[in-house]
Design an enzyme around this catalytic site. Structure first.
Site, short mmCIF file in Angstrom:
data_model
loop_
_atom_site.label_atom_id
_atom_site.label_comp_id
_atom_site.label_asym_id
_atom_site.label_seq_id
_atom_site.Cartn_x
_atom_site.Cartn_y
_atom_site.Cartn_z
N TYR A 37 43.40 -6.77 17.01
CA TYR A 37 42.21 -6.00 16.61
C TYR A 37 42.52 -5.07 15.44
CZ TYR A 37 38.32 -2.71 16.87
OH TYR A 37 37.24 -1.92 16.55
N GLU A 38 43.71 -4.48 15.45
CA GLU A 38 44.11 -3.55 14.39
C GLU A 38 44.74 -4.27 13.20
OE1 GLU A 38 46.41 -0.40 16.17
OE2 GLU A 38 44.60 0.50 17.04
N GLY A 53 31.27 -1.93 26.04
CA GLY A 53 29.90 -1.54 26.32
C GLY A 53 29.59 -1.49 27.81
N ASN A 59 38.08 2.37 11.85
CA ASN A 59 37.56 1.94 13.14
C ASN A 59 36.30 2.74 13.52
OD1 ASN A 59 37.16 0.97 15.70
ND2 ASN A 59 39.29 1.23 16.35
N TYR A 76 34.00 8.04 20.33
CA TYR A 76 34.71 9.28 20.64
C TYR A 76 33.84 10.50 20.35
CZ TYR A 76 38.83 6.24 20.80
OH TYR A 76 39.72 5.25 21.09
#
Length: 167
Positions: A24-25, A94, A125, A132
């Site tokens: 993902y990163e 989600g 991101n 957050y």
């Protein structure tokens, strides 16, 4: 969904999700850690662990992790939690797993008298940053993170050792 402390038996799933986080990163080759590496710090044969984990599971399948360790503030004189990695399988985003994992970490802070829950997020991101912020977390923009690792760390350590021996 259930959030619980990680056990030794969870290490294969923890490593699987760490590898998925690296993908993902955009650093799929960056993960060098093994199950043995995680076992040594989370479930050592001698002494106490210095790294901890929470897992989120649905119907017995681990779909999220939070890997953390204690930090310390010289200003408050208290420990906190440094969240090294929070990752939820994309198929389960989600569903509340990330919020549940962070919520449990916040509870651990309160239960143990810890004053901070901190982490880093990559600047690109935006989905995570938005998440957050929705929780009330604030970016610490006045700080810049630095790292010495790999060849730079080895070189600096060797240079320091040379300086000491001449000292």
């Amino acid at each position: 969904m259930n959030v619980r402390e990680a056990t030794h038996n969870d290490l294969p799933d923890i490593l699987r999700l760490v590898q998925a986080l690296a993908v993902y990163e955009m650093e799929p080759e960056a993960v060098e850690a093994t199950e043995d590496d995680f076992a040594a710090v989370m479930f050592p044969d001698d002494g106490h662990p210095n790294t901890y984990g929470l897992v989120a599971e649905v119907e017995g399948q681990i779909i999220g992790i939070a890997i953390w360790f204690h930090s310390f503030s010289t200003w408050t004189g208290k420990n906190g939690i440094w969240l090294e990695d929070l990752f939820v399988d994309p198929d389960h985003r989600g569903d509340g797993a990330g919020k549940a994992l962070l919520g449990r970490l916040a509870q651990i802070c309160q239960e143990r008298g810890l004053t901070r829950l901190e982490w880093c997020v990559l600047k690109w991101n935006e989905p995570s940053i938005g998440f957050y912020r929705s929780l009330g977390a604030k970016a610490q923009d006045e700080w810049e993170t630095f790292r010495l690792d790999g060849e730079a760390l080895d070189s600096f350590a060797a240079e320091s050792e040379e300086h000491e021996s001449r000292g």
